[in-house]
Scaffold this active site. Structure first.
Site, PDB file in Angstrom:
ATOM      1  N   THR A 181     -22.235  31.893  -8.908  1.00 56.87           N
ATOM      2  CA  THR A 181     -21.400  32.964  -8.597  1.00 56.87           C
ATOM      3  C   THR A 181     -20.131  32.542  -8.360  1.00 56.87           C
ATOM      4  O   THR A 181     -19.792  31.248  -8.695  1.00 56.87           O
ATOM      5  CB  THR A 181     -21.936  33.547  -6.886  1.00 56.87           C
ATOM      6  OG1 THR A 181     -21.759  32.620  -6.221  1.00 56.87           O
ATOM      7  CG2 THR A 181     -23.270  34.232  -7.092  1.00 56.87           C
TER       8      THR A 181
ATOM      9  N   GLU B 265     -26.510  37.748  -9.596  1.00 56.68           N
ATOM     10  CA  GLU B 265     -27.750  37.708  -9.261  1.00 56.68           C
ATOM     11  C   GLU B 265     -28.701  38.786  -9.800  1.00 56.68           C
ATOM     12  O   GLU B 265     -29.972  38.644  -9.991  1.00 56.68           O
ATOM     13  CB  GLU B 265     -27.837  37.995  -7.951  1.00 56.68           C
ATOM     14  CG  GLU B 265     -27.330  36.932  -6.898  1.00 56.68           C
ATOM     15  CD  GLU B 265     -25.856  37.008  -6.573  1.00 56.68           C
ATOM     16  OE1 GLU B 265     -25.491  36.295  -5.491  1.00 56.68           O
ATOM     17  OE2 GLU B 265     -25.243  37.729  -7.223  1.00 56.68           O
TER      18      GLU B 265
ATOM     19  N   LYS C 150     -13.142  47.615  10.823  1.00 54.64           N
ATOM     20  CA  LYS C 150     -13.645  48.310  11.908  1.00 54.64           C
ATOM     21  C   LYS C 150     -12.409  48.225  12.715  1.00 54.64           C
ATOM     22  O   LYS C 150     -11.900  47.342  13.449  1.00 54.64           O
ATOM     23  CB  LYS C 150     -14.848  47.522  12.390  1.00 54.64           C
ATOM     24  CG  LYS C 150     -15.451  48.686  13.618  1.00 54.64           C
ATOM     25  CD  LYS C 150     -16.885  48.020  13.839  1.00 54.64           C
ATOM     26  CE  LYS C 150     -17.642  48.900  14.652  1.00 54.64           C
ATOM     27  NZ  LYS C 150     -19.168  48.822  15.109  1.00 54.64           N
TER      28      LYS C 150
ATOM     29  N   TRP D 145     -15.057  52.852  11.303  1.00 51.18           N
ATOM     30  CA  TRP D 145     -14.969  52.102  10.018  1.00 51.18           C
ATOM     31  C   TRP D 145     -13.985  52.642   9.130  1.00 51.18           C
ATOM     32  O   TRP D 145     -13.802  53.943   9.029  1.00 51.18           O
ATOM     33  CB  TRP D 145     -16.423  52.124   9.144  1.00 51.18           C
ATOM     34  CG  TRP D 145     -17.448  51.382   9.954  1.00 51.18           C
ATOM     35  CD1 TRP D 145     -18.677  51.751  10.638  1.00 51.18           C
ATOM     36  CD2 TRP D 145     -17.588  49.881   9.969  1.00 51.18           C
ATOM     37  NE1 TRP D 145     -19.185  50.881  11.289  1.00 51.18           N
ATOM     38  CE2 TRP D 145     -18.618  49.535  10.922  1.00 51.18           C
ATOM     39  CE3 TRP D 145     -16.716  48.894   9.390  1.00 51.18           C
ATOM     40  CZ2 TRP D 145     -19.022  48.426  11.085  1.00 51.18           C
ATOM     41  CZ3 TRP D 145     -16.933  47.607   9.750  1.00 51.18           C
ATOM     42  CH2 TRP D 145     -18.132  47.451  10.501  1.00 51.18           C
TER      43      TRP D 145
END
Length: 525
Positions: free
Chosen positions: A187, A333, A427, A432
């Site tokens: 990654t 992945e 947040k 949110w």
């Protein structure tokens, strides 16, 4: 009762066999700067692959040997894609844009013994070679003359061209268990050290077949693919495998292609599908706007973007030039393709054999109703079930499902819509805020070329959004807020705007929000 079917292993070599026997005369091209645009057929690819494999004894390459590549999108790299796994060795594609520490970490974790490298990337290797105790052989792609010797008494340097010239090609590739490792990719390591994913022959072949299926990506042998996604990262989205399987014309842009070079390649090699990340598509648009290339986009019909959702302004610009945008989602992945959409949105339906679900914070599965949000989890024969020797594995999986870290909704028809990364949600005062939605709205303003939104700490509200913007003209903060306020709640509006000449990106071209947060903490912007 047992099956009467033959038990034939799914191996990477079977993809090449199909191409060199069924599509032997199909012509591809590798655009290599000083060496010019070199055409090759799938017969040529098969012959070079078998000849390179014939040189493996000299390099100590055996079943299970880890072979790293530090290379661009070239014919030589494509040969390595097949020769190494076809003989049972393991290909580790190293992204040279990673930091030296991350390159060392990945190559050490993979236990690389041989490095295949483009000549112009030798300085990258020289910087880290003293820290790589296992490397014994370095094979150089490209011009060998004039290259300084490797500063190591334990490493032997070879010329790829000379190895091919001297080698006796092998006939048949060996057969072995299809669950054997074929390749390794790490990654991009935006939130810490990179994590290693080990692909199997089986997963690679199934992924190639899935992205060739109709209703999804549908890699098509009648089409020509300009492959700007790095072959050093996640198999270049699987196109070097699916494209070969389908006999498609691959256009490899070569060593460090600039936007102007990509425009030249588009003009002269006439691909009809452009495969890349939005950042590259933006750079091409900028270059085109400065020096318009007459009919340069005439051959292109499809812009296949991934890595992040393409901004609507970019999609509209390409559409005005006759190019439609499609979009894919995935991760290292997931090999990487998981969902695909023929519309330029950040959602799409799962590919065949790819399962998705969303869960709440307690791990309960949520409904597919198009508005309930949760963390996206996935599983498939080409999704990793663990990381390579990494204690972060436990936190990344939930009862056999990969936790993607994406916040999403799933519509009743199976379309997945990504709202944000879990770590990038803001947040503020208990509510949110989606950084992705803020970015998309900012990109609708005519002066905003690029945008990225991050959360910064706030004494009263816990977190507040700050926007980084790259502009094409003058605009005030209040004008940008007025633009956003037309469609977003007032508390979503960024507290400030950081004007930059370049927004930080990762080694694979994604927005590097970890770096932005670091720069903000260090008060250097």
């Amino acid at each position: 009762m047992f099956t009467t079917m033959m038990d034939r292993p799914l191996l990477v070599s079977s993809l090449l066999w199909h191409a060199e026997n069924v599509f032997a005369d199909r012509v591809c091209v590798s655009c290599d700067g000083d060496r010019g645009d070199r055409e090759f057929t799938y017969r040529d690819l098969g012959a070079a692959t078998r000849r390179f494999a014939g040189a493996f004894d000299n390099l100590g390459i055996r079943f299970g040997t880890r072979v790293a590549t530090l290379a661009w999108n070239t014919f030589e790299h494509l040969v390595a894609y097949y020769a190494v796994p076809a003989c049972g060795a393991i290909l580790h594609t190293v992204n040279h844009r990673m930091s030296p520490d991350h390159i060392v970490y990945a190559m050490d974790k993979a236990e690389d013994e041989v490095v295949l490298i483009d000549a112009d990337l030798l300085p990258v290797l020289e910087d880290v070679l003293p820290r790589l105790s296992r490397v014994r052989h370095v094979v150089v792609f490209g011009a060998f003359d004039g290259i300084a010797p490797i500063a190591s008494t334990t490493v032997t340097r070879w010329s790829f061209d000379q190895l091919l010239h001297d080698a006796v090609p092998i006939g048949e590739f060996p057969e072995f268990d299809e669950t054997s490792a074929s390749s390794i990719c790490f990654t991009s390591g935006t939130t810490g050290l990179p994590k290693g994913v080990v692909y199997s022959h089986r997963s690679t072949v199934l992924h190639a077949m899935a992205i060739s299926a109709s209703g999804g990506v549908a890699i098509d042998g009648s089409r020509s693919y300009l492959l700007t996604t790095q072959m050093s990262h996640v198999h270049s989205w699987g196109v070097p495998h699916a494209g070969v399987l389908q006999g498609a014309r691959l256009v490899l842009p070569g060593r460090h292609p600039s936007p102007a070079e990509l425009l030249r390649i588009t003009t002269e090699q006439t691909p009809d599908v452009f495969v890349g990340v939005p950042a590259v598509a933006v750079l091409i648009r900028e270059r085109f706007d400065v020096v318009p290339y007459l009919h340069v986009l005439g051959s292109l019909r499809t812009l296949w973007l991934g890595g992040q959702a393409p901004p609507s302004g970019l999609v509209n610009w390409w559409a005005a030039h006759g190019v439609s945008t499609v979009n894919g989602w995935g991760m290292t992945e997931t090999s990487p393709m998981g969902t695909f959409s023929h519309a330029p949105t950040n959602h799409g339906r799962p590919l065949p054999l790819f399962q998705v679900r969303i869960v709440d914070e307690e791990g309960r599965t949520l409904p597919w109703n198009g508005f309930t949000t949760g963390e996206l989890q996935v599983r498939s024969p080409w999704v990793t079930g663990t990381y390579l020797d990494d204690d972060r594995t436990a936190d990344a999986f939930d009862d056999g499902w990969l936790r993607t870290g994406d916040v999403a909704v799933i519509h009743p028809d199976g379309q997945v819509q990504i709202h944000d990364r879990v770590k990038d949600l803001i947040k503020s005062g208990g509510e949110w805020i989606s950084s992705v939605e803020l970015e998309n709205k900012l990109l609708l303003h005519p002066t905003v070329l690029e945008a990225a939104v991050i959360a910064v700490p706030h004494e009263t509200w816990q977190e507040r959004p700050v926007a980084w913007v790259r502009l094409t003209g003058e605009v005030t903060d209040d004008e940008l807020r007025t633009h956003l306020a037309a469609s977003l709640p007032k508390f979503w509006l960024p507290d400030s705007f950081v004007r930059v000449g370049q927004i930080p990106t990762t080694s694979v071209g994604k927005l590097d929000k970890a770096r932005m947060r670091q720069l903000w903490r260090e008060d250097v912007v």
